[in-house]
Design a protein around this motif. Structure first.
Motif, short mmCIF file in Angstrom:
data_model
loop_
_atom_site.label_atom_id
_atom_site.label_comp_id
_atom_site.label_asym_id
_atom_site.label_seq_id
_atom_site.Cartn_x
_atom_site.Cartn_y
_atom_site.Cartn_z
N LEU A 12 0.85 -1.19 0.00
CA LEU A 12 0.00 0.00 0.00
C LEU A 12 0.88 1.24 0.00
O LEU A 12 1.82 1.33 0.79
CB LEU A 12 -0.91 -0.01 1.23
N LEU A 13 0.58 2.17 -0.90
CA LEU A 13 1.24 3.47 -0.93
C LEU A 13 0.23 4.52 -0.50
O LEU A 13 -0.88 4.57 -1.03
CB LEU A 13 1.75 3.79 -2.34
N CYS A 24 4.10 1.34 2.66
CA CYS A 24 3.79 0.53 3.84
C CYS A 24 4.56 -0.78 3.89
O CYS A 24 4.50 -1.48 4.90
CB CYS A 24 2.29 0.28 3.93
N THR A 25 5.28 -1.13 2.83
CA THR A 25 6.12 -2.32 2.88
C THR A 25 7.40 -2.06 3.66
O THR A 25 8.08 -2.99 4.07
CB THR A 25 6.50 -2.83 1.48
N THR A 26 7.74 -0.79 3.87
CA THR A 26 8.98 -0.44 4.57
C THR A 26 8.74 0.09 5.98
O THR A 26 9.66 0.62 6.59
CB THR A 26 9.76 0.63 3.77
N CYS A 27 7.54 -0.07 6.50
CA CYS A 27 7.20 0.48 7.82
C CYS A 27 7.61 -0.42 8.98
O CYS A 27 7.39 -0.07 10.12
CB CYS A 27 5.70 0.76 7.90
N GLY A 28 8.17 -1.56 8.70
CA GLY A 28 8.62 -2.45 9.77
C GLY A 28 7.48 -3.26 10.37
O GLY A 28 6.35 -3.24 9.89
N THR A 45 -4.47 9.69 -0.57
CA THR A 45 -4.46 8.98 -1.85
C THR A 45 -3.84 7.61 -1.58
O THR A 45 -2.74 7.53 -1.03
CB THR A 45 -3.63 9.74 -2.88
N MET A 46 -4.55 6.55 -1.96
CA MET A 46 -4.07 5.19 -1.71
C MET A 46 -3.91 4.45 -3.03
O MET A 46 -4.80 4.50 -3.87
CB MET A 46 -5.05 4.43 -0.83
N LYS A 47 -2.77 3.77 -3.17
CA LYS A 47 -2.51 2.96 -4.35
C LYS A 47 -2.00 1.59 -3.89
O LYS A 47 -1.20 1.51 -2.97
CB LYS A 47 -1.47 3.62 -5.25
N THR A 48 -2.50 0.55 -4.55
CA THR A 48 -2.08 -0.80 -4.18
C THR A 48 -2.20 -1.75 -5.35
O THR A 48 -2.98 -1.51 -6.27
CB THR A 48 -2.92 -1.32 -2.99
#
Length: 90
Positions: A12-13, A24-28, A45-48
């Motif tokens: 998710l961006l 959100c892949t780098t949020c731990g 704004t959400m992109k996935t």
């Protein structure tokens, strides 16, 4: 002002107006905190490219799945409310 309760991790961006993009892949293992401010959430704004959304009740299980980066094997977004979900997390 409502406090954040939920968290999200995975494919998710997120981007607030005039802000940088949060991947959100780098949020731990703790994930990205979901704001309790509903007005701010409407402006995101959400992109996935995820095919699934996993709603996880227990925060410990959420942390373990995020730590193992399960979203790299299964294209998904992980979301938890740490128990009973608040309105923003729902």
């Amino acid at each position: 002002m409502a406090s954040s309760r939920g968290a999200v991790a995975g494919r998710l961006l997120l981007q607030e107006p005039d802000q940088e993009i949060v991947d959100c892949t780098t949020c731990g293992s703790s994930g990205y905190a979901i704001s309790g401010d509903l007005n701010m959430l409407e402006k995101l704004t959400m992109k996935t490219d995820a095919r699934y959304i996993f709603v996880i009740e227990k925060h410990a299980i959420f942390q373990r799945l995020a730590e193992d980066r399960v979203f790299n094997q299964i294209p998904c977004v992980l979301i938890t409310a740490k128990g009973y979900p608040d309105l923003a997390t729902r």
